[in-house]
Design an enzyme around this catalytic site. Structure first.
Site, short mmCIF file in Angstrom:
data_model
loop_
_atom_site.label_atom_id
_atom_site.label_comp_id
_atom_site.label_asym_id
_atom_site.label_seq_id
_atom_site.Cartn_x
_atom_site.Cartn_y
_atom_site.Cartn_z
N ASN A 7 145.02 71.35 23.54
CA ASN A 7 146.19 69.67 22.74
C ASN A 7 145.92 68.36 23.59
O ASN A 7 146.83 68.12 24.89
CB ASN A 7 147.18 70.25 22.49
CG ASN A 7 147.67 69.08 21.21
OD1 ASN A 7 147.25 68.24 21.40
ND2 ASN A 7 149.27 69.28 21.21
N ARG A 91 143.74 72.10 19.08
CA ARG A 91 144.28 71.42 18.13
C ARG A 91 143.63 70.03 18.21
O ARG A 91 143.72 69.59 17.95
CB ARG A 91 145.66 71.08 18.40
CG ARG A 91 146.47 70.28 17.45
CD ARG A 91 147.66 70.20 17.88
NE ARG A 91 148.39 69.55 17.18
CZ ARG A 91 149.90 68.70 17.02
NH1 ARG A 91 150.23 68.23 18.20
NH2 ARG A 91 150.14 68.09 15.87
N HIS A 180 151.36 68.94 10.42
CA HIS A 180 152.54 70.15 11.45
C HIS A 180 151.54 71.45 10.84
O HIS A 180 153.02 72.50 10.79
CB HIS A 180 153.55 69.73 10.96
CG HIS A 180 154.61 68.13 12.06
ND1 HIS A 180 155.69 67.50 12.24
CD2 HIS A 180 154.07 68.18 13.30
CE1 HIS A 180 156.19 67.00 12.57
NE2 HIS A 180 155.20 67.43 13.58
N ARG A 241 158.83 56.74 14.55
CA ARG A 241 157.08 56.13 13.05
C ARG A 241 159.14 55.57 12.68
O ARG A 241 159.53 56.67 12.37
CB ARG A 241 156.81 57.25 12.74
CG ARG A 241 155.33 57.79 14.11
CD ARG A 241 154.61 58.86 13.53
NE ARG A 241 154.27 59.63 14.78
CZ ARG A 241 154.33 60.97 14.63
NH1 ARG A 241 154.14 61.31 13.26
NH2 ARG A 241 154.04 61.59 16.28
N GLU A 386 153.40 77.21 17.88
CA GLU A 386 151.59 76.03 16.99
C GLU A 386 150.58 77.21 17.93
O GLU A 386 149.55 77.86 17.52
CB GLU A 386 151.89 74.78 17.50
CG GLU A 386 152.96 74.49 16.57
CD GLU A 386 153.25 72.71 16.44
OE1 GLU A 386 152.56 72.18 16.03
OE2 GLU A 386 154.74 72.22 17.46
#
Ligand code: ADP
Length: 407
Positions: A7, A91, A180, A241, A386
């Site tokens: 990742n 990813r 996600h 964010r 994940e």
């Protein structure tokens, strides 16, 4: 099968070495601050002591080499040769409209990831850099891209279209994509293992609450709506964010604060959300602790976050016409009883009843039911994984790619 999961961020490479048959992690680590004067390299073997060192790592390719050197180091015994790794799972944040599943990486796939640079300027460029670096270091094995957007490919048009001229969708693919995906997929599948309801009849709301946060409505195993949109900036208020805004606010800010577009981008992505609201921190633990000390703005930031949870859960209850389970996951969702309770408080009227004691006694890393027995919607904490989804997808695709087409 031993799979390396990668990742890549703009200045970091995270990795996990996973044995997919046993679904167990052998080792994980991160190379951070790539390109800075001193980079930080951390390795966390599952059955050994963690290590941390600092040294100069110039680029993503050198970071991959550091990782391989560590895994190959005789004293660690993770792998004897690079060939022991049978696939690499990458990813990739944005797959655009093209990818509804994970894919074996070839030149066409790399081109498509590049074409989506405009859609995810913070994520896709480093993701591609990571792929190129890993291909350089591990040239003889299949590399697989697993997209954050893929699971939300099932959104119907009424959920993914924005109320703007349709030609903008047709020309520029401006629509809701959702992110996600691997996490929403994984936690929903964990619930299917627990319930007697046939998967096709299930209705689930998954709340991935970490630094980035998104909520998804999942019917019959398919994502039918989700809070993030064209980019991961929208939906809930997050660590830094902003989440959703009235678009007119952007024009107003540009005018009143005399901001350039790139400063606005940075403000909305890096200086807004919980950090912007509180003026103190983006980290939920810090906010809770400061709010407990009486800081009003930290408390307000928490209140906004929890109200966001309630609004999305409520709207997805309507979208799904009731739901069987609400699942909490990621850093905040798994670890904060306070946020879970506050996000779902006073929802008894729509059949959502949290059990105070169960909620406060969740053991880290365990799937735990936290609703009362009389609640018509069950509520669970489900730790996400994940990396395991990425590793299993990569293993599946790598096995298929190794088979003779004549079989
Ligand atoms: P990322 O999106 O970076 O993967 P994580 O899923 O690791 O994020 O979640 C990080 C968030 O989880 C941070 O806001 C952190 O404060 C929060 N968190 C972790 N543990 C707790 C806890 N015990 N109580 C409240 N928040 C927590």
């Amino acid at each position: 099968m031993l799979v390396l999961v990668i990742n890549c961020g703009s200045s970091s490479v995270k990795y996990n070495l996973i044995e997919t048959e046993q679904e167990s992690e052998v080792c994980r680590g991160i190379v951070e601050r790539i390109g800075a004067v001193t980079s930080i390299i951390k390795h966390e073997p599952a059955n050994d002591t963690k290590t941390k060192l600092t040294k100069f790592v110039a680029n993503h390719s050198d970071a991959l080499q550091e990782i391989m050197n560590y895994l190959l180091d005789e004293s660690n015994e993770f792998i004897k040769s690079p060939d022991d790794i049978k696939a690499v799972g990458h990813r990739v944040v944005h797959g655009g409209e093209m990818f509804k599943d994970s894919v074996l990486i070839d030149d066409v796939v790399k081109d498509a990831i590049e074409q989506a640079f405009d859609l995810a300027p913070l994520h896709n460029p480093p993701n591609l850099k990571g792929i190129q670096a890993a291909e350089e270091r591990l040239p003889n094995i299949p590399h697989v891209a697993v997209f954050d957007t893929a699971f939300h490919h099932s959104l119907p048009p009424h959920a993914y279209l924005y109320g703007i001229p349709n030609r903008l969708y047709r020309r520029h693919k401006i629509r809701r994509y959702g992110f996600h995906g691997t996490s929403h997929y994984y936690v929903s599948r964990q619930f299917y293992k627990l319930t007697d309801i046939p998967k096709n009849d299930t209705k689930v709301i998954t709340c991935h609450l970490g630094n980035g946060a998104s909520i998804a409505a999942i019917r019959g195993g398919d994502s039918v709506d989700t809070s993030m949109g064209f980019t991961p900036l929208s939906g809930m208020v997050m660590g830094t964010r902003s989440g959703d805004l009235d678009p007119s606010i952007l024009f107003y800010i540009i005018e009143k604060e005399e901001l350039q577009l790139n400063s606005l981008h940075s403000m909305l992505n890096r200086h807004s959300g919980l950090l912007g609201l509180s003026g103190y921190a983006s980290d939920m633990r810090d906010l809770i602790s400061e709010a407990n000390n009486g800081d009003r703005r930290c408390q307000q930031a928490i209140d906004v976050f929890c109200y966001n949870i309630k609004k999305y859960v409520g709207s997805y209850m309507a979208t799904l016409n009731g739901c069987d389970a609400i699942l909490f996951t990621a850093g905040i969702g798994e670890n904060s009883a306070y946020i879970r309770a506050k996000g779902l408080e006073n929802l008894e009227g729509i059949g959502i009843e949290l059990d105070k004691e169960r909620n406060e006694n969740v053991k880290p890393g365990e799937i735990t039911k936290i609703s009362t027995d009389s609640s018509s919607t069950e509520i669970y904490v489900v730790p996400t994984n994940e990396e395991l989804v990425i590793a299993i997808d990569a293993a599946k695709i790598a096995s298929a790619s190794n088979q003779s087409p004549w079989v």
